[in-house]
Scaffold this active site. Structure first.
Site, PDB file in Angstrom:
ATOM      1  N   GLY A 190       0.584   3.579  21.176  1.00 14.12           N
ATOM      2  CA  GLY A 190       1.665   4.510  20.846  1.00 14.12           C
ATOM      3  C   GLY A 190       2.586   3.833  19.847  1.00 14.12           C
ATOM      4  O   GLY A 190       2.131   3.103  18.955  1.00 14.12           O
ATOM      5  N   ILE A 191       3.892   4.023  20.019  1.00 10.43           N
ATOM      6  CA  ILE A 191       4.801   3.387  19.062  1.00 10.43           C
ATOM      7  C   ILE A 191       5.892   2.617  19.791  1.00 10.43           C
ATOM      8  O   ILE A 191       6.152   2.854  20.978  1.00 10.43           O
ATOM      9  CB  ILE A 191       5.478   4.418  18.123  1.00 10.43           C
ATOM     10  CG1 ILE A 191       6.256   5.463  18.928  1.00 10.43           C
ATOM     11  CG2 ILE A 191       4.490   5.097  17.209  1.00 10.43           C
ATOM     12  CD1 ILE A 191       7.256   6.208  18.056  1.00 10.43           C
ATOM     13  N   ASP A 222      -5.894  -8.751  25.698  1.00 13.13           N
ATOM     14  CA  ASP A 222      -5.816  -8.359  24.287  1.00 13.13           C
ATOM     15  C   ASP A 222      -4.927  -9.316  23.505  1.00 13.13           C
ATOM     16  O   ASP A 222      -4.071  -8.902  22.718  1.00 13.13           O
ATOM     17  CB  ASP A 222      -5.291  -6.910  24.164  1.00 13.13           C
ATOM     18  CG  ASP A 222      -5.599  -6.325  22.785  1.00 13.13           C
ATOM     19  OD1 ASP A 222      -5.040  -5.251  22.459  1.00 13.13           O
ATOM     20  OD2 ASP A 222      -6.357  -6.965  22.030  1.00 13.13           O
ATOM     21  N   ILE A 250       9.284   0.158  14.890  1.00 17.11           N
ATOM     22  CA  ILE A 250       9.045  -1.257  14.559  1.00 17.11           C
ATOM     23  C   ILE A 250       7.666  -1.720  15.017  1.00 17.11           C
ATOM     24  O   ILE A 250       7.257  -2.836  14.747  1.00 17.11           O
ATOM     25  CB  ILE A 250      10.139  -2.165  15.186  1.00 17.11           C
ATOM     26  CG1 ILE A 250      10.252  -1.927  16.695  1.00 17.11           C
ATOM     27  CG2 ILE A 250      11.473  -1.940  14.503  1.00 17.11           C
ATOM     28  CD1 ILE A 250      11.233  -2.842  17.394  1.00 17.11           C
ATOM     29  N   GLY A 251       6.955  -0.867  15.724  1.00 11.96           N
ATOM     30  CA  GLY A 251       5.614  -1.268  16.168  1.00 11.96           C
ATOM     31  C   GLY A 251       4.741  -0.042  16.291  1.00 11.96           C
ATOM     32  O   GLY A 251       5.226   1.049  16.591  1.00 11.96           O
ATOM     33  N   GLN A 252       3.457  -0.235  16.050  1.00 13.47           N
ATOM     34  CA  GLN A 252       2.535   0.905  16.086  1.00 13.47           C
ATOM     35  C   GLN A 252       1.195   0.388  16.588  1.00 13.47           C
ATOM     36  O   GLN A 252       0.811  -0.737  16.244  1.00 13.47           O
ATOM     37  CB  GLN A 252       2.364   1.425  14.645  1.00 13.47           C
ATOM     38  CG  GLN A 252       1.390   2.560  14.501  1.00 13.47           C
ATOM     39  CD  GLN A 252       2.084   3.899  14.664  1.00 13.47           C
ATOM     40  OE1 GLN A 252       3.252   4.026  14.333  1.00 13.47           O
ATOM     41  NE2 GLN A 252       1.387   4.877  15.194  1.00 13.47           N
ATOM     42  N   LYS A 267       9.131   1.032  23.927  1.00 13.10           N
ATOM     43  CA  LYS A 267       7.729   1.405  23.753  1.00 13.10           C
ATOM     44  C   LYS A 267       7.546   2.781  24.374  1.00 13.10           C
ATOM     45  O   LYS A 267       7.923   3.003  25.525  1.00 13.10           O
ATOM     46  CB  LYS A 267       6.825   0.386  24.447  1.00 13.10           C
ATOM     47  CG  LYS A 267       5.343   0.629  24.245  1.00 13.10           C
ATOM     48  CD  LYS A 267       4.550  -0.471  24.914  1.00 13.10           C
ATOM     49  CE  LYS A 267       3.088  -0.396  24.620  1.00 13.10           C
ATOM     50  NZ  LYS A 267       2.348  -1.495  25.295  1.00 13.10           N
TER      51      LYS A 267
HETATM   52  C1  91O Z   1      10.768  -6.920  12.240  1.00  9.81           C
HETATM   53  O1  91O Z   1      11.355  -6.986  13.489  1.00  9.81           O
HETATM   54  C2  91O Z   1      10.633  -6.600  14.584  1.00  9.81           C
HETATM   55  C3  91O Z   1      11.153  -6.905  15.829  1.00  9.81           C
HETATM   56  C4  91O Z   1      10.453  -6.551  16.995  1.00  9.81           C
HETATM   57  C5  91O Z   1       9.233  -5.885  16.898  1.00  9.81           C
HETATM   58  C6  91O Z   1       8.526  -5.520  18.177  1.00  9.81           C
HETATM   59  O2  91O Z   1       9.088  -5.691  19.246  1.00  9.81           O
HETATM   60  C7  91O Z   1       7.180  -4.960  18.143  1.00  9.81           C
HETATM   61  C8  91O Z   1       6.448  -4.644  19.277  1.00  9.81           C
HETATM   62  N1  91O Z   1       7.010  -4.827  20.554  1.00  9.81           N
HETATM   63  C9  91O Z   1       6.352  -4.689  21.764  1.00  9.81           C
HETATM   64  C10 91O Z   1       5.017  -4.236  21.858  1.00  9.81           C
HETATM   65  C11 91O Z   1       4.410  -4.127  23.133  1.00  9.81           C
HETATM   66  O3  91O Z   1       3.127  -3.690  23.301  1.00  9.81           O
HETATM   67  C12 91O Z   1       2.356  -3.414  22.129  1.00  9.81           C
HETATM   68  C13 91O Z   1       5.131  -4.491  24.286  1.00  9.81           C
HETATM   69  C14 91O Z   1       4.508  -4.428  25.659  1.00  9.81           C
HETATM   70  O4  91O Z   1       3.929  -3.395  26.054  1.00  9.81           O
HETATM   71  O5  91O Z   1       4.630  -5.441  26.360  1.00  9.81           O
HETATM   72  C15 91O Z   1       6.443  -4.933  24.191  1.00  9.81           C
HETATM   73  C16 91O Z   1       7.042  -5.037  22.929  1.00  9.81           C
HETATM   74 CL1  91O Z   1       8.684  -5.603  22.805  1.00  9.81          CL
HETATM   75  C17 91O Z   1       8.710  -5.562  15.644  1.00  9.81           C
HETATM   76  C18 91O Z   1       9.397  -5.922  14.481  1.00  9.81           C
END
Ligand code: 91O
Length: 290
Positions: free
Chosen positions: A27-28, A154, A21-23, A44
Site C-alpha cells: 500500500g502506501i 522480506d 513517502i513510501g509505496q 502506513k
Molecule cells: C525521505 O524521507 C523519508 C522518511 C521516511 C520514509 C518511510 O518511513 C518509508 C516507509 N516507512 C515504513 C514502511 C513500512 O512497511 C513497508 C513499515 C512497516 O510496516 O513496518 C513502517 C514504516 Cl515507518 C520515507 C522517506
C-alpha cells in the site's frame, strides 16, 4: 476521515495527512503531522480487504482449533504483538487506527527521518565503513526479531530506514510476517525474489525462516557495497530463482571491495551457527507430521 477545510489536507483524528513517502505492494506510507503532540509520524495505510484475502489463505481455521471466526483476528493479534516490540533497530509502531466502517487500517509509526538506506540499483553505493556500521545495526535488529520469534521474510534495502542519527531501523514487519512457534519450518516463496534464499524457490521444500532472513541480509550487504543485486537473472522471477540456485556469487570489478568483506558475505550465505541437524531439516522435506 474528515477533509480539513483549512488546507484541503486529509485529516484523520489528530493526524494531518501530508506527502506520500513510501509505496509498495503493501500500500502506501504517508508523512503525517500529529497536531496534539506537534510531531511528524509515518502512517502506513493498509486495505482490510487485501489483508483478509491474505489472512484468508493463512487464516483458514484448522478444524478443532478454537479461535474467533473473524479473519482479521489474526491480523489484529499480530498488530498487538508488533506494538509490543521495542528495539533501537526496529521501527516503532505507536498507534493503529481502525474505522470499522472503512476498508483502511492505519498503522502509525515513529518517523525515521532519512528514509530508505539506498535505492538499488545505484552507481553511488555506500562506502565499506558505512556499510559495516549499518550492517551491524541490521544484525542487531534481526537478532531481536528472531529472539521474539518473528521472521521478517522480506529483508532488503528498501525496508531499511536511516534515522536522523544515521542508525538503521528495520521496517515492514508488516502483517505479512509469520509469527511462528520457534523453529517451525515455513514453505512457499515469499518476499522479494532477488533477496530470497534458494531453498525458498523449490516447491514442496520446507525451510527455516530465520536462516532465510540471514541469506537476505547477505544479499542486502552485497547491495550496500556494490549498488546492485547479485543475481538478476533475466529479470523474470523464474530467471532470478534459477540464477540464485545455480550461479556463484560474483563481485563486480568496480567498486573494489576489500578482501574480508566477500568472505563475510559468504559467511552470511551459510551462517556458521547452522547445525548439521538443522541443515538436514532445511534441505529435506518436512517429516510426516504425526
Ligand atoms: C525521505 O524521507 C523519508 C522518511 C521516511 C520514509 C518511510 O518511513 C518509508 C516507509 N516507512 C515504513 C514502511 C513500512 O512497511 C513497508 C513499515 C512497516 O510496516 O513496518 C513502517 C514504516 Cl515507518 C520515507 C522517506
Amino acid at each position: 476521515v474528515s477533509i480539513d477545510s483549512k488546507h484541503g489536507a486529509l485529516q484523520l483524528n489528530q493526524y494531518k495527512l501530508l506527502d506520500n513517502i513510501g509505496q509498495g505492494s503493501y500500500g502506501i506510507v504517508k508523512l503525517v503531522y500529529n497536531e496534539e503532540d506537534e510531531t511528524h509520524y509515518a502512517m502506513k495505510i493498509l486495505s482490510k480487504k487485501k489483508l483478509m484475502k491474505k489472512a484468508g489463505v493463512f487464516g483458514r481455521m484448522i478444524p478443532g482449533r478454537k479461535g474467533s471466526t473473524n479473519p482479521l483476528a489474526k491480523v489484529y493479534r499480530e498488530i498487538a504483538l508488533l506494538k509490543k516490540l521495542d528495539h533501537p533497530n526496529v521501527v516503532k509502531l505507536v498507534e493503529v487506527l481502525d474505522d470499522p466502517d472503512e476498508d483502511n487500517l492505519y498503522l502509525v509509526f515513529e518517523l525515521v527521518q532519512r528514509g530508505e538506506i539506498l535505492q538499488v540499483p545505484t552507481d553511488k553505493p555506500l562506502d565499506e565503513e558505512t556499510a559495516r556500521k549499518n550492517f551491524r545495526d541490521i544484525v542487531m535488529g534481526v537478532e531481536y526479531l528472531h529472539y521474539q520469534r518473528i521472521v521478517h521474510r522480506d529483508l532488503k534495502p528498501s525496508n531499511l530506514l536511516v534515522d536522523s542519527d544515521g542508525r538503521i531501523k528495520i521496517a515492514d514487519l508488516g502483517v505479512s510476517t509469520e509469527l511462528r512457534a520457534c523453529g517451525e519450518l515455513l514453505s512457499g516463496p515469499t518476499g522479494t525474489p532477488a533477496f530470497a534464499a534458494p531453498e525458498t524457490t523449490m516447491p514442496g521444500v520446507h525451510y527455516s525462516g530465520t536462516l532465510c532472513d540471514i541469506w537476505s541480509m547477505g544479499v542486502t550487504l552485497y547491495c550496500l557495497v556494490t549498488g546492485r543485486i547479485p543475481w538478476d537473472g533475466t529479470g523474470s522471477t523464474i530467471g532470478v530463482q534459477a540464477a540464485i540456485r545455480n550461479e556463484p556469487l560474483k563481485f563486480p570489478e568496480k567498486p573494489v571491495i576489500s578482501e574480508p568483506l566477500p568472505s563475510e558475505a559468504d559467511n552470511c550465505q551459510l551462517p556458521v551457527t547452522v547445525t548439521d541437524e538443522e541443515v538436514e531439516r532445511v534441505v529435506t522435506k518436512i517429516p510426516k507430521l504425526v
